[in-house]
Design an enzyme around this catalytic site. Structure first.
Site, PDB file in Angstrom:
ATOM      1  CD  GLN A  43      -2.884  -0.838  -0.438  1.00 54.42           C
ATOM      2  OE1 GLN A  43      -3.848  -0.134  -0.176  1.00 54.42           O
ATOM      3  NE2 GLN A  43      -2.666  -1.802  -0.799  1.00 54.42           N
ATOM      4  CG  HIS A  83      -1.975   3.049  -3.533  1.00 60.11           C
ATOM      5  ND1 HIS A  83      -3.000   3.090  -4.791  1.00 60.11           N
ATOM      6  CD2 HIS A  83      -1.728   2.279  -3.062  1.00 60.11           C
ATOM      7  CE1 HIS A  83      -3.400   2.129  -4.336  1.00 60.11           C
ATOM      8  NE2 HIS A  83      -3.503   1.257  -3.921  1.00 60.11           N
ATOM      9  CD  GLU A 134      -8.326   3.432   1.627  1.00 62.32           C
ATOM     10  OE1 GLU A 134      -8.500   3.496   0.485  1.00 62.32           O
ATOM     11  OE2 GLU A 134      -6.763   3.622   1.955  1.00 62.32           O
ATOM     12  CG  HIS A 135      -7.116  -0.628   2.825  1.00 60.18           C
ATOM     13  ND1 HIS A 135      -6.399   0.518   2.155  1.00 60.18           N
ATOM     14  CD2 HIS A 135      -8.437  -1.238   2.072  1.00 60.18           C
ATOM     15  CE1 HIS A 135      -6.794   0.617   1.181  1.00 60.18           C
ATOM     16  NE2 HIS A 135      -7.946  -0.237   1.007  1.00 60.18           N
ATOM     17  CG  ASP A 192      -6.358  -2.550  -3.114  1.00 58.72           C
ATOM     18  OD1 ASP A 192      -7.183  -1.809  -2.483  1.00 58.72           O
ATOM     19  OD2 ASP A 192      -4.617  -1.477  -3.151  1.00 58.72           O
ATOM     20  CG  HIS A 237     -46.082  24.512  10.378  1.00 58.88           C
ATOM     21  ND1 HIS A 237     -45.488  25.752  10.118  1.00 58.88           N
ATOM     22  CD2 HIS A 237     -45.139  23.301  10.235  1.00 58.88           C
ATOM     23  CE1 HIS A 237     -44.379  24.838   9.274  1.00 58.88           C
ATOM     24  NE2 HIS A 237     -43.952  23.899   9.044  1.00 58.88           N
TER      25      HIS A 237
END
Length: 436
Positions: free
Chosen positions: A250, A253, A318-319, A352, A412
């Site tokens: 990862q 990335h 995230e992961h 992924d 109302h």
């Protein structure tokens, strides 16, 4: 108390870099709002050296591009899209419309209605993220979105054929070879040649993510996104080589992608660090993975596994990959994460690329309040109500009149009064006072 074998760079350095991105993106968005296609073309030429007669691919162009993709690549795309479609369909099937009768003749309900159109951004740049086409477009189509306009950038002046094939096979109704802020801006605000959409989805670099953040409210977005994150929870039985490989998977990335190990074993933590230092020099993507690990890599030693779960939750990563003796414990112990990957037999890379769950996931702590992209993100849950019993309408009218006057909403109250009078023979003193 946790101990850090490796710490990241100070947060202030990261914050300063984001401020520059914010200002540059705002200027581009304002320009595209004002000048439309002319500005889009200017930025595409400036950033991607790309200015074709039309950014939208014709059906003939798509057919020709797909025909040039190797058969094995197409077969793999179809395989993965089947996995994504199957899981997305299971999610959609779990969302049921509701209608109940709460009083005689009073029916309340909700329906799950897809947005009228969605823009799917499929990143390119250095790496063509073909899998993002599956995640954004297939999921939208399973949700029932009638129009999906998909954008992906050219790569060094070339058409990313496999990505175009994936977008086409996923069911995109329009495919544009257009990237960056100019792509998401065109989709959001609309231009002379690109009709706007009410929702944007898909990952992207820091500029794309910031553009989506600034456009949120003007259009809907799937979620706020930042650099890809991985956090591995490992106990003493984990394989340090596997842990190292997965962290680096990862980190590649981008140079700002956090990679964190939380472990109950100091010995394993030090062994993982040794493997990473050995593996990094030979990685083809070391120019991204190296800075990511240097500046954003962490190794944290926890006293117990329960403490490791608590530490992991504090990151809201995230992961989260769980490489422990009983990985399914994390399902009960944890609640702040984008996606869990349980046991050595799975890995974040499966999520992924191939397994079928969605890889568009929350980052920068957003997992504290939202999950990732799924069919529900493309749906609006809208309610309706119907009263067919006159006695029930009269009753509701009386209660509405009293409740509204507590809040000083006379208009109302009168809407309720009218029905109480018409269906329940109640007086309308305010109407009589008006001389009607």
């Amino acid at each position: 108390m946790p101990r850090f074998l490796k710490s990241p760079v100070p947060r202030a350095q990261v914050t300063a870099a984001r401020a520059d991105v914010t200002d540059r993106v705002r200027a581009i968005l304002d320009d595209i709002r004002e000048r439309g296609d002319e500005a889009v073309r200017q930025y595409s030429e400036k950033f991607d050296n790309w200015s074709p007669e039309s950014f939208r691919l014709s059906p003939e162009e798509i057919e020709r591009i797909v025909a040039g993709v190797p058969r094995q690549a197409l077969d793999d795309i179809r395989f993965v899209q089947k996995q994504v479609r199957n899981f997305a369909q299971a999610q959609r099937d779990s969302l049921l419309d509701v209608e109940i009768e709460t009083l005689p003749g009073v029916r309340l309900g909700h329906r799950h209605v897809p947005v009228s159109a969605a823009g799917a951004y499929v990143p390119g740049g250095r790496y063509p993220l073909t899998a993002s086409a599956h995640m954004t477009i297939v999921t939208a189509k399973v949700a029932g979105v009638p129009r999906v306009a998909a954008c992906t950038p050219p790569i060094r002046g070339e058409i990313p054929a496999a990505t175009v094939a994936a977008m086409h096979l996923a069911g995109a109704d329009e495919i544009y070879l257009l990237g960056g802020v100019q792509a998401v801006a065109a989709l959001a605000v609309g231009t002379e040649s690109i009709p706007g959409v009410p929702m944007l989805a898909g990952p992207g670099n820091a500029y794309v993510a910031e553009a989506k953040r600034q456009l949120f409210g003007e259009v809907g977005i799937d979620l706020f996104a930042g650099p890809t994150e991985i956090l591995v929870i490992a106990d003493e039985q984990a394989d340090p080589f596997v842990v190292a490989v997965d962290l680096l998977s990862q980190a590649e990335h981008g140079p700002d992608s956090p990679a964190v190990l939380v472990t109950t074993s100091e010995e394993l933590g030090r062994e993982v660090e040794r493997h990473i230092e050995r593996l990094l020099p030979g990685m083809p993507t070391k120019d991204f993975a190296g800075p990511a690990w240097r500046d954003h890599g962490e190794i944290v030693v926890a006293g117990t596994l329960d403490e490791a779960f608590e530490i992991a939750d504090s990151y809201a990563s995230e992961h989260v990959e769980v490489l422990t003796r009983n990985p399914r414990q994390a399902l009960e112990k944890m609640h702040d994460y984008g996606a869990l990957f349980l046991g050595e037999g799975t890995c974040v890379s499966y999520g992924d690329k191939v397994i079928g769950t969605n890889h568009v996931l929350p980052t920068r702590g957003a997992a504290r309040y939202t999950g990732g992209l799924w069919v529900g993100k493309y749906l609006k849950t809208v309610t309706y109500q119907e009263v067919t019993d006159t006695a029930s309408s009269a009753l509701l009218g009386e209660v509405c009149g009293r409740a509204a006057r507590v809040e000083l909403f006379e208009g109302h109250a009168r809407s309720g009064d009218v029905r109480a009078a018409k269906y329940g023979d109640r007086a309308l003193p305010w109407n009589e006072e008006a001389g009607a």
